[in-house]
Design an enzyme around this catalytic site. Structure first.
Site, PDB file in Angstrom:
ATOM      1  N   LYS A 184      -9.819 -12.510 -16.477  1.00  0.00           N
ATOM      2  CA  LYS A 184      -9.898 -12.699 -17.926  1.00  0.00           C
ATOM      3  C   LYS A 184      -9.117 -13.928 -18.387  1.00  0.00           C
ATOM      4  O   LYS A 184      -9.610 -14.688 -19.237  1.00  0.00           O
ATOM      5  CB  LYS A 184      -9.352 -11.456 -18.639  1.00  0.00           C
ATOM      6  CG  LYS A 184      -9.621 -11.411 -20.131  1.00  0.00           C
ATOM      7  CD  LYS A 184     -11.055 -10.992 -20.390  1.00  0.00           C
ATOM      8  CE  LYS A 184     -11.287 -10.671 -21.842  1.00  0.00           C
ATOM      9  NZ  LYS A 184     -12.616 -10.075 -22.078  1.00  0.00           N
ATOM     10  N   CYS A 214       5.222  -6.137   1.707  1.00  0.00           N
ATOM     11  CA  CYS A 214       5.523  -4.715   1.672  1.00  0.00           C
ATOM     12  C   CYS A 214       4.838  -3.993   2.834  1.00  0.00           C
ATOM     13  O   CYS A 214       5.172  -4.220   3.986  1.00  0.00           O
ATOM     14  CB  CYS A 214       5.141  -4.135   0.308  1.00  0.00           C
ATOM     15  SG  CYS A 214       5.844  -2.491   0.012  1.00  0.00           S
ATOM     16  N   TYR A 215       3.852  -3.131   2.573  1.00  0.00           N
ATOM     17  CA  TYR A 215       3.153  -2.454   3.673  1.00  0.00           C
ATOM     18  C   TYR A 215       2.532  -3.474   4.623  1.00  0.00           C
ATOM     19  O   TYR A 215       2.591  -3.309   5.846  1.00  0.00           O
ATOM     20  CB  TYR A 215       2.065  -1.533   3.113  1.00  0.00           C
ATOM     21  CG  TYR A 215       1.259  -0.833   4.196  1.00  0.00           C
ATOM     22  CD1 TYR A 215       1.678   0.393   4.703  1.00  0.00           C
ATOM     23  CD2 TYR A 215       0.102  -1.408   4.711  1.00  0.00           C
ATOM     24  CE1 TYR A 215       0.953   1.033   5.708  1.00  0.00           C
ATOM     25  CE2 TYR A 215      -0.619  -0.780   5.715  1.00  0.00           C
ATOM     26  CZ  TYR A 215      -0.186   0.436   6.214  1.00  0.00           C
ATOM     27  OH  TYR A 215      -0.896   1.050   7.206  1.00  0.00           O
ATOM     28  N   ASP A 233     -16.142 -13.095 -23.211  1.00  0.00           N
ATOM     29  CA  ASP A 233     -16.852 -13.146 -21.933  1.00  0.00           C
ATOM     30  C   ASP A 233     -18.273 -13.680 -22.094  1.00  0.00           C
ATOM     31  O   ASP A 233     -18.682 -14.616 -21.401  1.00  0.00           O
ATOM     32  CB  ASP A 233     -16.897 -11.759 -21.289  1.00  0.00           C
ATOM     33  CG  ASP A 233     -15.515 -11.217 -20.980  1.00  0.00           C
ATOM     34  OD1 ASP A 233     -14.568 -12.022 -20.945  1.00  0.00           O
ATOM     35  OD2 ASP A 233     -15.383 -10.001 -20.791  1.00  0.00           O
ATOM     36  N   GLU A 290       4.702 -10.800  -6.070  1.00  0.00           N
ATOM     37  CA  GLU A 290       3.684 -11.007  -7.093  1.00  0.00           C
ATOM     38  C   GLU A 290       4.070 -10.459  -8.462  1.00  0.00           C
ATOM     39  O   GLU A 290       3.434 -10.799  -9.475  1.00  0.00           O
ATOM     40  CB  GLU A 290       2.354 -10.381  -6.658  1.00  0.00           C
ATOM     41  CG  GLU A 290       2.288  -8.855  -6.670  1.00  0.00           C
ATOM     42  CD  GLU A 290       2.824  -8.193  -5.412  1.00  0.00           C
ATOM     43  OE1 GLU A 290       2.489  -7.024  -5.178  1.00  0.00           O
ATOM     44  OE2 GLU A 290       3.598  -8.845  -4.675  1.00  0.00           O
ATOM     45  N   HIS A 319       7.890  -7.312  -3.258  1.00  0.00           N
ATOM     46  CA  HIS A 319       6.660  -7.688  -3.964  1.00  0.00           C
ATOM     47  C   HIS A 319       6.879  -9.007  -4.711  1.00  0.00           C
ATOM     48  O   HIS A 319       7.373  -9.009  -5.841  1.00  0.00           O
ATOM     49  CB  HIS A 319       6.250  -6.595  -4.962  1.00  0.00           C
ATOM     50  CG  HIS A 319       5.716  -5.364  -4.324  1.00  0.00           C
ATOM     51  ND1 HIS A 319       4.397  -5.219  -3.939  1.00  0.00           N
ATOM     52  CD2 HIS A 319       6.329  -4.198  -3.975  1.00  0.00           C
ATOM     53  CE1 HIS A 319       4.212  -4.035  -3.403  1.00  0.00           C
ATOM     54  NE2 HIS A 319       5.373  -3.394  -3.409  1.00  0.00           N
ATOM     55  N   GLY A 378       0.833  -1.198   0.000  1.00  0.00           N
ATOM     56  CA  GLY A 378       0.000   0.000   0.000  1.00  0.00           C
ATOM     57  C   GLY A 378       0.866   1.245   0.000  1.00  0.00           C
ATOM     58  O   GLY A 378       2.068   1.178   0.318  1.00  0.00           O
TER      59      GLY A 378
END
Length: 516
Positions: A371, A82-83, A228, A172, A170, A55
């Site tokens: 997606k 992180c945060y 979709d 990710e 991070h 964050g």
């Protein structure tokens, strides 16, 4: 059996959705919850684990989101990033310094002699992606420091007995090359979650949920030609068979061959009942003389609703239909502040939205999916590649890719140019390297050219190849020059109204992906 769920607590991170996607890539289901969610509510959901995101705030800032220490006594595995790492350390009695220690971008971390479960066996030093101003200077009691950097003494810690861990970086993002392995180890080894979130399980669970919701009823689905709506319809078709009717509104603003894809490829793959509403003339009449892009969008949205209502009435006249299938995706839910049980229909997702007084119950089989997961489900269901891999296409269609008035001749010109661009990108094997490539006709602009020994005043065509993961930000795609040359040569040779091809090299921001 309930699917094990990991809750990602969002502290305002730009990567919250990416974290949730990475968890799913480790075959574990995940959802995002805001940092304001009370711990009692989080625990009541019985999550398999909780991840605390990064964050922008400092843990020392006034009003910065804090973590209720009760979370760590609930027996739930927790992973701070992180945060979330700093807030976790502070809540557990560790020390966080607001001393100006900063690390942004690529940073080397060094593993300690006890690298713990998350980092065991990884290179002793390796790069990660950092983005922080504060730093953890002392780990909480009972925690082992497993990594550090040149500027930060505590870059990672673990308490395996309590199933608690955290990293300053991070994991990710792709710039942390071992990050996905670190996340996978937390989920599978520390939290002990069985990797069961697979394409097959998604289909089975979704089909069962649709059958439970619809029962013996009937449903209707508006097909747009996109992935979709096609995957949503295919799932419902598998669940309730011929009690689903699909409606395709042909507004005359589609690209070349897209109606045929719906009528032939989709129906052949699913066996779905399809009702086609012919409305091209109606849309063109409504758009006559209109050049303002917002007015064009509103007109297209309004006419779509009216045509869809009429087509629906024709279907309902034969049978009572109580359900409407909607292709809402999980990012739509998150970005609309959803997740509280309220169905939010976004205007960019359905052309102009649907009426407030709609009398159907919504069926949203893709509501939990990203997606990329939708595409994998579509492939597993047997939908053809031309539908599953289809690039994003705006609801208003080519109507907003013509700069100026929309006319039948201009639509044919743009269709022809767009078809050439798509053919050449496919032939070059670039379909999976670009997010999408809008082709824009500058209908109100004329440029001088020379064709066949004579001067011409044709229209310019703009190619807008972009790369993106989520369309929130995007960069222009560096297409190979030989591909650009073939596209330009073919368009100027084969499309008589065009004598110039240019490339838009603007990122987003400042530009948008579409021109209008």
């Amino acid at each position: 059996m309930q699917t094990p769920t990991v809750l990602v607590v969002d502290y305002g991170a730009q990567y919250a959705q990416l974290i949730a996607r990475r968890v799913r890539e480790a075959d574990v289901y995940s959802e995002i919850v805001p940092s304001s969610t009370p711990v009692a509510e989080i625990v009541a959901r019985e999550p398999a684990a909780v991840i605390l995101s990064g964050g922008p705030a400092s843990v020392y800032a006034d009003g910065a989101p804090a973590i209720d220490p009760a979370l760590f006594d609930a027996g739930v595995p927790v992973f701070g990033m992180c945060y979330g790492f700093q807030a976790m350390a502070r809540a557990l009695g560790g020390e966080v310094a607001h001393d100006g220690t900063r690390e942004y971008g690529r940073t080397e971390i060094a593993l300690s002699d006890t690298p713990g479960t998350l980092h065991d066996g990884l290179p002793r030093t390796h790069p990660v992606w950092m983005s922080h101003g504060d730093s953890v200077t002392a780990a909480p009691e009972g925690f082992t420091v497993t990594a550090s950097s040149d500027r930060v003494a505590v870059a990672a810690f673990e308490n395996r007995e309590r199933r608690l861990a955290g990293v300053q970086y991070h994991p990710e993002v792709g710039h942390s090359p071992h990050g996905q392995e670190v996340l996978r180890r937390f989920l599978h080894d520390v939290a002990g979650i069985r990797p069961s979130w697979t394409t097959a399980s998604i289909i089975d669970d979704t089909v069962a949920a649709i059958r439970a919701q619809v029962g013996d009823g009937r449903a209707i689905c508006g097909l747009s030609g996109g992935v979709d709506s096609a995957v949503a319809a295919a799932l419902v078709q598998r669940a309730i068979g011929d009690r689903l009717t699909c409606v395709f509104v042909d507004h005359g603003l589609m690209r070349s061959g897209e109606r045929e894809q719906v009528e032939k490829d989709f129906v052949a793959a699913t066996g779905a009942t399809l009702h086609v509403a012919e409305a091209a003339d109606r849309f063109l009449d409504a758009l006559a003389g209109v050049t303002d892009p917002e007015q064009k969008r509103k007109i297209i949205g309004r006419e779509f609703i009216r045509v869809f209502e009429t087509a629906t009435a024709e279907v309902v006249a034969d049978h009572h239909v109580g359900f409407l299938v909607q292709g809402t995706l999980y990012p739509d839910v998150v970005e609309s502040g959803g997740g509280d049980g309220t169905a939010v229909i976004k205007s960019h997702h359905n052309v102009g939205g649907l009426p407030d007084d709609i009398e159907f119950d919504l069926v949203e089989p893709l509501r939990a999916l990203f997606k990329d997961e939708v595409r994998m489900v579509g492939a597993e269901l047997g939908l053809p590649e031309v539908i599953v891999a289809r690039q994003p296409f705006p609801g208003p269609g080519l109507g907003i890719r013509i700069i100026g008035e929309v006319t039948r001749d201009r639509l044919e010109t743009l269709r022809a140019a767009d078809a050439v661009a798509r053919e050449e990108l496919t032939a070059a094997g670039l379909d999976h390297e670009i997010w999408q490539c809008p082709v824009v006709l500058l209908a109100d602009v004329r440029s001088v050219g020379v064709q066949g020994d004579g001067r011409t005043y044709g229209h310019p065509i703009v190619l807008r190849p972009v790369s993106s993961e989520d369309a929130m930000t995007a960069d222009w795609t560096r297409l190979p020059y030989d591909v650009v040359e073939r596209i330009s040569t073919r368009i100027t040779n084969e499309v008589s109204e065009v004598n110039r091809v240019v490339i838009d090299v603007t990122s987003k921001p400042p530009g948008t992906i579409e021109w209008e």
